[in-house]
Design a protein around this motif. Structure first.
Motif, mmCIF file in Angstrom:
data_model
loop_
_atom_site.group_PDB
_atom_site.id
_atom_site.type_symbol
_atom_site.label_atom_id
_atom_site.label_comp_id
_atom_site.label_asym_id
_atom_site.label_seq_id
_atom_site.Cartn_x
_atom_site.Cartn_y
_atom_site.Cartn_z
ATOM 1 N N LYS A 265 11.844 -7.305 3.400
ATOM 2 C CA LYS A 265 11.581 -5.839 3.087
ATOM 3 C C LYS A 265 11.180 -5.817 1.442
ATOM 4 O O LYS A 265 11.960 -6.655 0.628
ATOM 5 C CB LYS A 265 12.215 -4.858 3.468
ATOM 6 N N PHE A 266 10.366 -4.917 0.991
ATOM 7 C CA PHE A 266 9.928 -4.917 -0.526
ATOM 8 C C PHE A 266 11.543 -4.283 -0.824
ATOM 9 O O PHE A 266 11.881 -3.394 -0.266
ATOM 10 C CB PHE A 266 8.886 -3.975 -0.672
ATOM 11 N N PRO A 267 11.564 -4.498 -2.131
ATOM 12 C CA PRO A 267 12.969 -4.117 -2.695
ATOM 13 C C PRO A 267 12.905 -2.536 -2.875
ATOM 14 O O PRO A 267 11.647 -1.858 -2.919
ATOM 15 C CB PRO A 267 13.015 -4.770 -4.105
ATOM 16 N N TRP A 268 14.154 -2.093 -3.093
ATOM 17 C CA TRP A 268 14.187 -0.247 -3.313
ATOM 18 C C TRP A 268 15.328 -0.270 -4.356
ATOM 19 O O TRP A 268 16.166 -0.743 -4.305
ATOM 20 C CB TRP A 268 14.600 0.263 -2.116
ATOM 21 N N PRO A 269 15.035 0.632 -5.426
ATOM 22 C CA PRO A 269 15.913 0.954 -6.323
ATOM 23 C C PRO A 269 17.090 1.217 -5.666
ATOM 24 O O PRO A 269 17.433 1.994 -4.880
ATOM 25 C CB PRO A 269 15.511 2.445 -7.035
ATOM 26 N N PRO A 270 18.143 0.405 -6.199
ATOM 27 C CA PRO A 270 19.675 0.486 -6.051
ATOM 28 C C PRO A 270 20.185 1.931 -5.819
ATOM 29 O O PRO A 270 19.921 2.721 -7.149
ATOM 30 C CB PRO A 270 20.529 -0.431 -6.915
ATOM 31 N N GLY A 271 20.931 2.409 -4.966
ATOM 32 C CA GLY A 271 21.563 3.798 -4.959
ATOM 33 C C GLY A 271 20.831 4.848 -4.582
ATOM 34 O O GLY A 271 21.134 5.868 -4.675
ATOM 35 N N SER A 272 19.438 4.486 -4.080
ATOM 36 C CA SER A 272 18.538 5.625 -3.933
ATOM 37 C C SER A 272 19.022 6.312 -2.398
ATOM 38 O O SER A 272 19.296 5.548 -1.421
ATOM 39 C CB SER A 272 17.217 5.148 -3.715
ATOM 40 N N TYR A 273 18.677 7.533 -2.651
ATOM 41 C CA TYR A 273 19.216 8.476 -1.346
ATOM 42 C C TYR A 273 18.249 8.331 -0.251
ATOM 43 O O TYR A 273 18.701 8.302 0.912
ATOM 44 C CB TYR A 273 19.824 9.857 -1.990
ATOM 45 N N ASN A 274 17.013 8.156 -0.499
ATOM 46 C CA ASN A 274 15.886 8.049 0.350
ATOM 47 C C ASN A 274 14.819 7.646 0.048
ATOM 48 O O ASN A 274 14.831 6.660 -1.117
ATOM 49 C CB ASN A 274 15.820 9.861 0.670
ATOM 50 N N GLY A 275 13.770 7.563 0.754
ATOM 51 C CA GLY A 275 12.622 6.677 0.484
ATOM 52 C C GLY A 275 11.613 7.566 -0.404
ATOM 53 O O GLY A 275 11.990 8.050 -1.076
ATOM 54 N N SER A 276 10.142 7.179 -0.137
ATOM 55 C CA SER A 276 9.203 7.897 -0.752
ATOM 56 C C SER A 276 9.360 9.475 -0.837
ATOM 57 O O SER A 276 9.514 9.803 0.449
ATOM 58 C CB SER A 276 7.995 7.335 -0.535
ATOM 59 N N ASP A 277 8.769 10.235 -1.877
ATOM 60 C CA ASP A 277 8.747 11.560 -1.805
ATOM 61 C C ASP A 277 7.259 12.064 -1.926
ATOM 62 O O ASP A 277 6.911 11.919 -2.825
ATOM 63 C CB ASP A 277 9.621 12.274 -3.031
ATOM 64 N N ILE A 278 6.903 12.881 -0.749
ATOM 65 C CA ILE A 278 5.377 13.020 -0.895
ATOM 66 C C ILE A 278 5.204 14.354 -1.158
ATOM 67 O O ILE A 278 5.851 15.364 -0.578
ATOM 68 C CB ILE A 278 4.707 12.861 0.612
ATOM 69 N N ASP A 279 4.424 14.635 -2.131
ATOM 70 C CA ASP A 279 3.822 15.989 -2.815
ATOM 71 C C ASP A 279 2.570 16.340 -2.398
ATOM 72 O O ASP A 279 2.401 17.633 -2.139
ATOM 73 C CB ASP A 279 3.887 16.005 -4.309
ATOM 74 N N GLY A 280 1.932 15.458 -1.941
ATOM 75 C CA GLY A 280 0.555 15.598 -1.123
ATOM 76 C C GLY A 280 -0.519 14.771 -1.478
ATOM 77 O O GLY A 280 -0.356 13.605 -2.275
ATOM 78 N N VAL A 281 -1.694 14.741 -0.958
ATOM 79 C CA VAL A 281 -2.661 13.758 -1.031
ATOM 80 C C VAL A 281 -4.123 14.609 -1.135
ATOM 81 O O VAL A 281 -4.388 15.220 -0.186
ATOM 82 C CB VAL A 281 -2.897 12.727 0.290
ATOM 83 N N VAL A 282 -5.018 14.077 -2.126
ATOM 84 C CA VAL A 282 -6.299 14.612 -2.282
ATOM 85 C C VAL A 282 -7.324 13.861 -2.337
ATOM 86 O O VAL A 282 -7.244 12.790 -2.721
ATOM 87 C CB VAL A 282 -6.187 15.541 -3.648
ATOM 88 N N ALA A 283 -8.491 14.171 -1.534
ATOM 89 C CA ALA A 283 -9.623 13.379 -1.496
ATOM 90 C C ALA A 283 -10.693 13.814 -2.353
ATOM 91 O O ALA A 283 -10.681 14.987 -2.634
ATOM 92 C CB ALA A 283 -10.023 13.460 0.085
ATOM 93 N N ARG A 284 -11.507 12.879 -2.512
ATOM 94 C CA ARG A 284 -12.658 13.238 -3.481
ATOM 95 C C ARG A 284 -13.720 13.951 -2.755
ATOM 96 O O ARG A 284 -14.251 15.049 -3.391
ATOM 97 C CB ARG A 284 -13.324 11.961 -4.226
ATOM 98 N N GLU A 285 -14.084 13.498 -1.774
ATOM 99 C CA GLU A 285 -15.233 14.284 -0.711
ATOM 100 C C GLU A 285 -14.502 13.968 0.566
ATOM 101 O O GLU A 285 -14.232 12.930 0.972
ATOM 102 C CB GLU A 285 -16.463 13.675 -1.137
ATOM 103 N N ILE A 286 -14.988 15.325 1.339
ATOM 104 C CA ILE A 286 -14.684 15.082 2.938
ATOM 105 C C ILE A 286 -16.015 15.549 3.266
ATOM 106 O O ILE A 286 -16.786 16.408 2.852
ATOM 107 C CB ILE A 286 -13.511 16.196 3.283
ATOM 108 N N GLN A 287 -16.044 15.405 4.606
ATOM 109 C CA GLN A 287 -17.333 16.001 5.450
ATOM 110 C C GLN A 287 -16.803 16.602 7.109
ATOM 111 O O GLN A 287 -15.609 16.085 7.234
ATOM 112 C CB GLN A 287 -18.276 14.863 5.545
#
Length: 287
Positions: A265-287
């Motif tokens: 697996k890819f490494p993860w910062p030692p001591g981290s309590y959880n994985g990635s933290d997601i704030d949002g995703v924005v698209a440039r254009e949608i249809q």
């Protein structure tokens, strides 16, 4: 990066400020005045947390609005709506508190989002979407960050996904240059309440791979059907997405994805309590 569990928001906020402050100090020899100045952005971020996100998402911000699947169990940060309710960045020196935290491994290490049935388009010669996490700088070296690397994949049907074949150089896990084609690397400056932008402004490149509103940008033209982690992707599907766009986006903590160069697996910062933290995703254009 959320490193600690909490019994309530106030307790967690204190811990985040304390840990972030310890990272942001210039050095052990810094004066009390310097340390106080380093703490000020954190106090400001705490204030931002109480007013963001807006109750109504601006119509010109093409934010992913639907959680298709999510199952993490991080105390205090297990509400998947936090991944679609708006972007609440806190700047260069501290991460947002308005996030959905993924697990380090297992089913909870992944979230799938969509734009409510709409399609994210491939805009020629352009970044097509931005993923916002809560990375923040932890030293005077502009390349050193507390990061939450995540692997990004996109799909038309929600079943077969194609990704960008990310790579890790094997260097320091906190050096941004060690990671290529991951999300969760760059700080988020965009805040819908306190630092608003129009959608187009978010995609302005300010140098290198940094964007005006922060976050990590992805171009659909960079899709790689040879990514060993994308079993359901082939050149036909990848080219279809490049031509017609995608409807579903999958975000997975890098710690739950196999690095093909090491078969681990890819490494993860030692001591981290959880994985990635997601704030949002924005698209440039949608249809």
């Amino acid at each position: 990066m959320q490193k600690f569990s909490k019994t309530n928001e106030l307790c967690h906020l204190f811990l985040v400020l304390f840990v972030s402050f310890s990272f942001c100090k210039k050095s052990p020899s810094s004066s009390g005045e310097e340390n106080l100045l380093a703490l000020l952005p954190l106090l400001s971020a705490a204030a931002n947390a109480s007013v963001c996100p807006k109750s109504t998402i601006p119509t010109d911000i093409y934010l992913a609005t639907t959680v298709v699947s999510a199952s993490s169990s991080i105390s205090g940060f297990s509400d998947p709506k936090k991944a679609v309710n708006g972007v609440c960045g806190a700047g260069e020196l501290v991460g947002s508190l308005d996030v959905y935290a993924l697990d380090i491994t297992g089913a909870g290490a992944t979230i799938v989002l969509s734009w409510g049935g709409r399609t994210v388009k491939n805009v020629s010669d352009s970044i097509d979407f931005i993923v916002y996490d809560n990375s923040f700088r932890i030293s005077d070296d502009s390349n050193t960050y507390a990061m939450d690397p995540s692997v990004i994949q996109v799909s038309i049907d929600g079943t077969n996904f194609c990704g960008f074949n990310p790579s890790y150089s094997g260097g320091n896990v906190n050096l941004m240059d060690s990671w290529t084609k991951f999300a969760g690397l760059r700080p988020v400056h965009y805040n819908m309440t306190t630092k608003p932008f129009i959608n187009e402004d978010l995609f302005i490149n300010t140098g290198g791979s940094f964007l005006l509103g922060g976050g990590d940008g992805f171009d659909l033209d960079d899709l790689d059907p040879a990514d060993p982690n994308d079993i359901g992707c082939d050149p036909t599907l990848a080219n279809n997405i490049k031509t017609n766009g995608f409807k579903f986006l999958k975000i997975t903590s890098a710690s739950d994805v196999t690095n093909p160069n090491t078969s681990a697996k890819f490494p993860w910062p030692p001591g981290s309590y959880n994985g990635s933290d997601i704030d949002g995703v924005v698209a440039r254009e949608i249809q």
